[in-house]
Design a protein around this motif. Structure first.
Motif, PDB file in Angstrom:
ATOM      1  N   UNK A  64       0.801  -1.140   0.028  1.00 48.57           N
ATOM      2  CA  UNK A  64      -0.078  -0.012   0.287  1.00 48.57           C
ATOM      3  C   UNK A  64       0.700   1.385  -0.083  1.00 48.57           C
ATOM      4  N   UNK A  65       1.993   1.187   0.757  1.00 47.87           N
ATOM      5  CA  UNK A  65       2.860   2.435   0.924  1.00 47.87           C
ATOM      6  C   UNK A  65       3.535   2.491  -0.524  1.00 47.87           C
ATOM      7  N   UNK A  66       4.005   1.841  -1.120  1.00 47.52           N
ATOM      8  CA  UNK A  66       4.464   1.789  -2.506  1.00 47.52           C
ATOM      9  C   UNK A  66       3.454   2.499  -3.519  1.00 47.52           C
ATOM     10  N   UNK A  67       2.391   1.656  -3.605  1.00 45.15           N
ATOM     11  CA  UNK A  67       1.413   2.140  -4.502  1.00 45.15           C
ATOM     12  C   UNK A  67       1.175   3.672  -4.324  1.00 45.15           C
ATOM     13  N   UNK A 124       1.513   7.595  -6.487  1.00 47.47           N
ATOM     14  CA  UNK A 124       0.742   8.573  -6.852  1.00 47.47           C
ATOM     15  C   UNK A 124       1.344   9.786  -6.536  1.00 47.47           C
ATOM     16  N   UNK A 125       1.673   9.844  -5.214  1.00 42.07           N
ATOM     17  CA  UNK A 125       2.424  10.980  -4.506  1.00 42.07           C
ATOM     18  C   UNK A 125       3.504  11.697  -5.289  1.00 42.07           C
ATOM     19  N   UNK A 126       4.428  10.531  -5.875  1.00 44.53           N
ATOM     20  CA  UNK A 126       5.433  11.052  -7.092  1.00 44.53           C
ATOM     21  C   UNK A 126       5.187  11.492  -8.187  1.00 44.53           C
ATOM     22  N   UNK A 127       4.096  10.944  -8.836  1.00 49.06           N
ATOM     23  CA  UNK A 127       3.440  11.572  -9.992  1.00 49.06           C
ATOM     24  C   UNK A 127       2.927  12.709  -9.914  1.00 49.06           C
ATOM     25  N   UNK A 128       2.150  12.910  -8.743  1.00 52.61           N
ATOM     26  CA  UNK A 128       1.453  14.314  -8.294  1.00 52.61           C
ATOM     27  C   UNK A 128       2.559  15.325  -8.295  1.00 52.61           C
ATOM     28  N   UNK A 183       7.447  -1.741 -10.047  1.00 56.37           N
ATOM     29  CA  UNK A 183       5.992  -2.070 -10.658  1.00 56.37           C
ATOM     30  C   UNK A 183       4.880  -1.308  -9.799  1.00 56.37           C
ATOM     31  N   UNK A 184       4.872  -1.700  -8.485  1.00 54.35           N
ATOM     32  CA  UNK A 184       3.687  -0.810  -7.630  1.00 54.35           C
ATOM     33  C   UNK A 184       3.840   0.716  -7.698  1.00 54.35           C
ATOM     34  N   UNK A 185       5.101   1.431  -7.616  1.00 54.32           N
ATOM     35  CA  UNK A 185       5.081   2.754  -7.875  1.00 54.32           C
ATOM     36  C   UNK A 185       4.724   3.184  -9.162  1.00 54.32           C
ATOM     37  N   UNK A 186       4.948   2.415 -10.225  1.00 58.26           N
ATOM     38  CA  UNK A 186       4.497   2.827 -11.389  1.00 58.26           C
ATOM     39  C   UNK A 186       3.115   2.564 -11.738  1.00 58.26           C
ATOM     40  N   UNK A 187       2.250   1.819 -10.906  1.00 63.65           N
ATOM     41  CA  UNK A 187       1.134   1.305 -10.874  1.00 63.65           C
ATOM     42  C   UNK A 187       0.313   2.609 -10.125  1.00 63.65           C
ATOM     43  N   UNK A 225       0.559   5.825 -12.468  1.00 62.94           N
ATOM     44  CA  UNK A 225      -0.160   5.633 -13.741  1.00 62.94           C
ATOM     45  C   UNK A 225      -1.726   5.777 -13.251  1.00 62.94           C
ATOM     46  N   UNK A 226      -1.970   5.260 -12.120  1.00 66.35           N
ATOM     47  CA  UNK A 226      -3.581   5.541 -11.958  1.00 66.35           C
ATOM     48  C   UNK A 226      -3.827   6.966 -11.456  1.00 66.35           C
ATOM     49  N   UNK A 227      -2.921   7.880 -11.025  1.00 66.84           N
ATOM     50  CA  UNK A 227      -2.981   9.045 -10.764  1.00 66.84           C
ATOM     51  C   UNK A 227      -2.978   9.723 -11.991  1.00 66.84           C
TER      52      UNK A 227
END
Length: 238
Positions: free
Chosen positions: A73-76, A80-84, A191-195, A198-200
């Protein structure tokens, strides 16, 4: 065929969807009103559906394997925070290359995931390549428009830039295949960070562009994009 050549072909195919999207955008410059018609919104939605299927069927299922629920959950969320943060940075600098950066920010980690998947003996590499290509097509289209509107580059220069950027995929895929695949947790984390990122991006950049008054085709394009991923997932896991 050697596996490294297979990765090279898959990532190159996925990357070349970027200049292909640019070619479609350059043809559209002859008929600028086409940008506001239903087809363009449907293509954008199709890319969004493909992105969602990549998240749901490939990146998250493979990414969570070595992690506990809290770490996953933290990685996912971190993605989102990184892309934001990248999105905010691009907005503050008002750069015309915002869509370009967004395109590369998911293309590179997905190419890493592709190379690592093949190295680890998983059957999702071809599926992931198709999904990456499906998302790169509308992203290349939109990035071409942004760069063209800035007036700083000709059509030919933009397309050659996209071809050059497409080479980042094979590089990332081969690096993952030869050096990163032995670090399973690291690749799963990517993979999780990218996911999450990407959702963001789907809800920040793609979904708002899809809606078109008195037209119902674009949302169906998103469904069709996800169905494409679902069919590929079922074929590779049957």
């Amino acid at each position: 065929m050697a596996e490294w050549m297979y990765i090279l072909l898959l990532t190159l195919m996925a990357g070349m969807a970027m200049p292909l999207g640019g070619v479609f955008a350059s043809i559209d410059s002859i008929r600028p009103n086409w940008l506001n018609e239903e087809l363009r919104h449907s293509v954008t939605a199709f890319g969004g559906g493909a992105l969602l299927s990549a998240i749901a069927l490939v990146l998250v299922p493979e990414g969570i394997e070595p992690f506990s629920i809290p770490i996953s959950a933290i990685l996912f969320l971190a993605g989102g925070v990184l892309f934001m943060w990248v999105d905010i940075l691009l907005y503050k600098h008002q750069t015309s290359a915002g869509q370009l950066v967004a395109m590369l920010s998911d293309f590179i980690p997905e190419s890493i995931a592709l190379g690592a998947s093949l190295a680890l003996g998983k059957g999702s590499a071809a599926l992931l390549a198709v999904l990456i290509a499906m998302q790169n097509l509308p992203e290349g289209f939109n990035a071409f428009r942004e760069l063209k509107e800035s007036g700083r580059m000709t059509n030919k220069k933009i397309l050659w830039l996209f071809v050059l950027l497409a080479m980042a995929g094979p590089v990332a895929g081969l690096v993952a295949y030869f050096w990163l695949a032995s670090f399973t947790a690291l690749v799963s984390g990517i993979m999780l960070v990218a996911a999450g990122g990407i959702l963001y991006a789907v809800f920040q950049d793609i979904a708002p562009q899809v809606r078109l008054e008195k037209h119902w085709g674009p949302p169906l394009g998103a469904v069709m994009g996800f169905v494409l991923g679902l069919i590929g997932f079922m074929l590779t896991h049957s």
